[in-house]
Design an enzyme around this catalytic site. Structure first.
Site, PDB file in Angstrom:
ATOM      1  N   ARG A 159      -0.904 -11.383   7.500  1.00 26.38           N
ATOM      2  CA  ARG A 159      -2.030 -12.202   7.036  1.00 26.38           C
ATOM      3  C   ARG A 159      -1.572 -13.242   6.023  1.00 26.38           C
ATOM      4  NH1 ARG A 159      -3.729  -7.101   6.345  1.00 26.38           N
ATOM      5  NH2 ARG A 159      -3.509  -7.397   4.102  1.00 26.38           N
ATOM      6  N   ILE A 160      -0.834 -12.805   4.997  1.00 25.90           N
ATOM      7  CA  ILE A 160      -0.394 -13.750   3.969  1.00 25.90           C
ATOM      8  C   ILE A 160       0.631 -14.712   4.559  1.00 25.90           C
ATOM      9  CG2 ILE A 160       0.740 -13.992   1.733  1.00 25.90           C
ATOM     10  CD1 ILE A 160      -0.403 -11.235   0.994  1.00 25.90           C
ATOM     11  N   THR A 212       7.497  -8.655   3.676  1.00 25.12           N
ATOM     12  CA  THR A 212       7.327  -7.339   4.271  1.00 25.12           C
ATOM     13  C   THR A 212       6.726  -6.367   3.262  1.00 25.12           C
ATOM     14  OG1 THR A 212       9.570  -6.710   3.638  1.00 25.12           O
ATOM     15  CG2 THR A 212       9.271  -7.654   5.818  1.00 25.12           C
ATOM     16  N   ARG A 241       7.476  -7.160  -2.377  1.00 26.77           N
ATOM     17  CA  ARG A 241       7.757  -6.092  -3.326  1.00 26.77           C
ATOM     18  C   ARG A 241       9.232  -6.172  -3.697  1.00 26.77           C
ATOM     19  NH1 ARG A 241       3.129  -5.962  -3.933  1.00 26.77           N
ATOM     20  NH2 ARG A 241       1.662  -4.201  -3.914  1.00 26.77           N
ATOM     21  N   ASP A 265       8.761 -13.337  -7.583  1.00 22.45           N
ATOM     22  CA  ASP A 265       7.572 -12.869  -8.299  1.00 22.45           C
ATOM     23  C   ASP A 265       7.597 -11.359  -8.478  1.00 22.45           C
ATOM     24  OD1 ASP A 265       5.012 -13.221  -9.528  1.00 22.45           O
ATOM     25  OD2 ASP A 265       4.055 -12.504  -7.691  1.00 22.45           O
ATOM     26  N   GLU A 270       9.697  -3.071 -12.705  1.00 22.62           N
ATOM     27  CA  GLU A 270       8.729  -3.966 -13.350  1.00 22.62           C
ATOM     28  C   GLU A 270       8.075  -3.264 -14.535  1.00 22.62           C
ATOM     29  OE1 GLU A 270       6.016  -5.388 -10.352  1.00 22.62           O
ATOM     30  OE2 GLU A 270       7.579  -6.530  -9.332  1.00 22.62           O
ATOM     31  N   HIS A 289       5.142 -11.104 -11.551  1.00 20.97           N
ATOM     32  CA  HIS A 289       4.306 -10.472 -10.521  1.00 20.97           C
ATOM     33  C   HIS A 289       2.848 -10.934 -10.652  1.00 20.97           C
ATOM     34  CE1 HIS A 289       3.899  -6.701  -7.762  1.00 20.97           C
ATOM     35  NE2 HIS A 289       3.144  -7.709  -7.353  1.00 20.97           N
ATOM     36  N   ILE A 290       2.647 -12.225 -10.400  1.00 23.72           N
ATOM     37  CA  ILE A 290       1.321 -12.835 -10.579  1.00 23.72           C
ATOM     38  C   ILE A 290       0.743 -13.342  -9.259  1.00 23.72           C
ATOM     39  CG2 ILE A 290       1.709 -13.480 -12.980  1.00 23.72           C
ATOM     40  CD1 ILE A 290       2.253 -16.378 -11.877  1.00 23.72           C
ATOM     41  N   SER A 292      -1.489 -12.508  -7.154  1.00 23.63           N
ATOM     42  CA  SER A 292      -2.952 -12.577  -7.012  1.00 23.63           C
ATOM     43  C   SER A 292      -3.646 -12.924  -8.321  1.00 23.63           C
ATOM     44  CB  SER A 292      -3.483 -11.233  -6.507  1.00 23.63           C
ATOM     45  OG  SER A 292      -3.235 -10.204  -7.451  1.00 23.63           O
TER      46      SER A 292
END
Length: 326
Positions: A159-160, A212, A241, A265, A270, A289-290, A292
């Site tokens: 989807r992304i 993935t 990820r 990202d 983390e 890790h931004i 969204s």
């Protein structure tokens, strides 16, 4: 409290609207501390909980043993690698996530990483602020690489990935290659996407975007052999990820000039260690890790997670159950 309502625990701060929605259907207890809830505190709250709303807490045998009444877990994320799917399946606990609502926002960020890495945006921003922009310096010292009409290779055209393809092809005139477990005929028709073997994609792409999900099969999926097959002028972009990549191999590829740069990202650990070598490389764009992280998208994710939890507990259709638990 109404005893007919299922008891739920929200282990994450939520907007008032999401709390109000939950309270229509559930007896709700909330974590109201700063930051992430400590593990021991979370476990102590679950004795009578039938539902749990979270975003990254491990849902494993330890937690399930402390939550004998738990029937549903709703995560405020599209990824669910923190779900022990086998443990949840054994207990009959439903697990939901929040796909769709963040697809466009993450795709925007991937394009930002591509542009920032290729045009050296963060590196040159730092130079200007450090007073390194002076008259008479050679122009080519600040040259970057064009994104428009370059070749983009997406590993994981879900989807992304399709939203990234839309921006890349229609906005930047890029040629699109992709590699998936199975072909995506819709993307091929809509965006002119060309299915490629992994070797073909790596050899031809100016930008390799890894999208993935993290599963036992994809952990450290992208390794030295993949970086070795990329163009020396190519950029590696990861917004999926961090643990899908062998970070040591990425560091070596960058140090040895086997690839030109990267935009990241996500990281194996983390928050990323401040001493990590990736943070000291000017040709690497590093974000916290931004993917969204916009107010609207995070609000929509919280509302989706609240609706998912209620629907799961009520046995209604419409909850976004993760595919492995359907």
């Amino acid at each position: 409290m109404n005893p007919t309502k299922p008891k739920v625990y929200a282990a994450k701060r939520l907007p008032p609207e999401a709390i109000a929605y939950l309270e229509q259907y559930c007896d709700v207890r909330l974590w109201d501390g700063e930051g992430a809830i400590p593990r021991d505190r979370l476990l102590s709250e679950l004795g009578d909980a039938e539902g749990l709303l979270t975003s990254s807490d491990a849902i494993d045998d330890e937690l399930l043993a402390r939550a004998p009444k738990l029937r549903a877990v709703s995560t405020v994320s599209v990824g669910y690698n923190h779900f022990d799917l086998e443990a949840m399946r054994r207990r009959g606990v439903a697990g939901t996530h929040t796909p769709y609502v963040l697809d466009d926002t993450v795709a925007d960020l991937v394009m930002a990483l591509m542009l920032a890495a290729a045009r050296r945006v963060t590196e040159l921003d730092a130079n200007v602020k450090a007073g390194k922009w002076v008259r008479g310096m050679p122009e080519n010292e600040w040259f970057g690489m064009d994104v428009h009409h370059a070749t983009l290779g997406i590993v994981g055209l879900g989807r992304i990935g399709e939203r990234i393809a839309q921006r890349a092809v229609h906005g930047f005139g890029m040629e699109l290659l992709y590699h998936n477990r199975s072909r995506n005929p819709e993307a091929e028709e809509r965006y002119g996407a060309q299915y490629a073997t992994m070797d073909e994609l790596l050899a031809k792409s100016d930008f390799v975007v890894l999208m993935t999900p993290l599963t036992p099969k994809t952990e450290r999926f992208f390794r030295k052999e993949h970086f070795d097959r990329m163009k020396t002028s190519a950029f590696f972009i990861n917004a999926s990820r961090g643990r899908t990549v062998d970070e040591d191999a990425l560091v070596e590829a960058l140090r040895q000039g086997r690839i030109r740069g990267a935009g990241l990202d996500v990281y194996a650990q983390e928050p990323v260690d401040p001493e990590h070598p990736l943070l000291r490389m000017p040709n690497v764009v590093t974000l916290p890790h931004i993917g969204s992280a916009t107010a609207k998208t995070r609000f929509d994710m919280a509302m989706t997670a609240a609706r998912n939890l209620v629907a799961s507990l009520r046995g209604d259709d419409g909850a976004c159950i993760v595919k492995e638990l359907r």
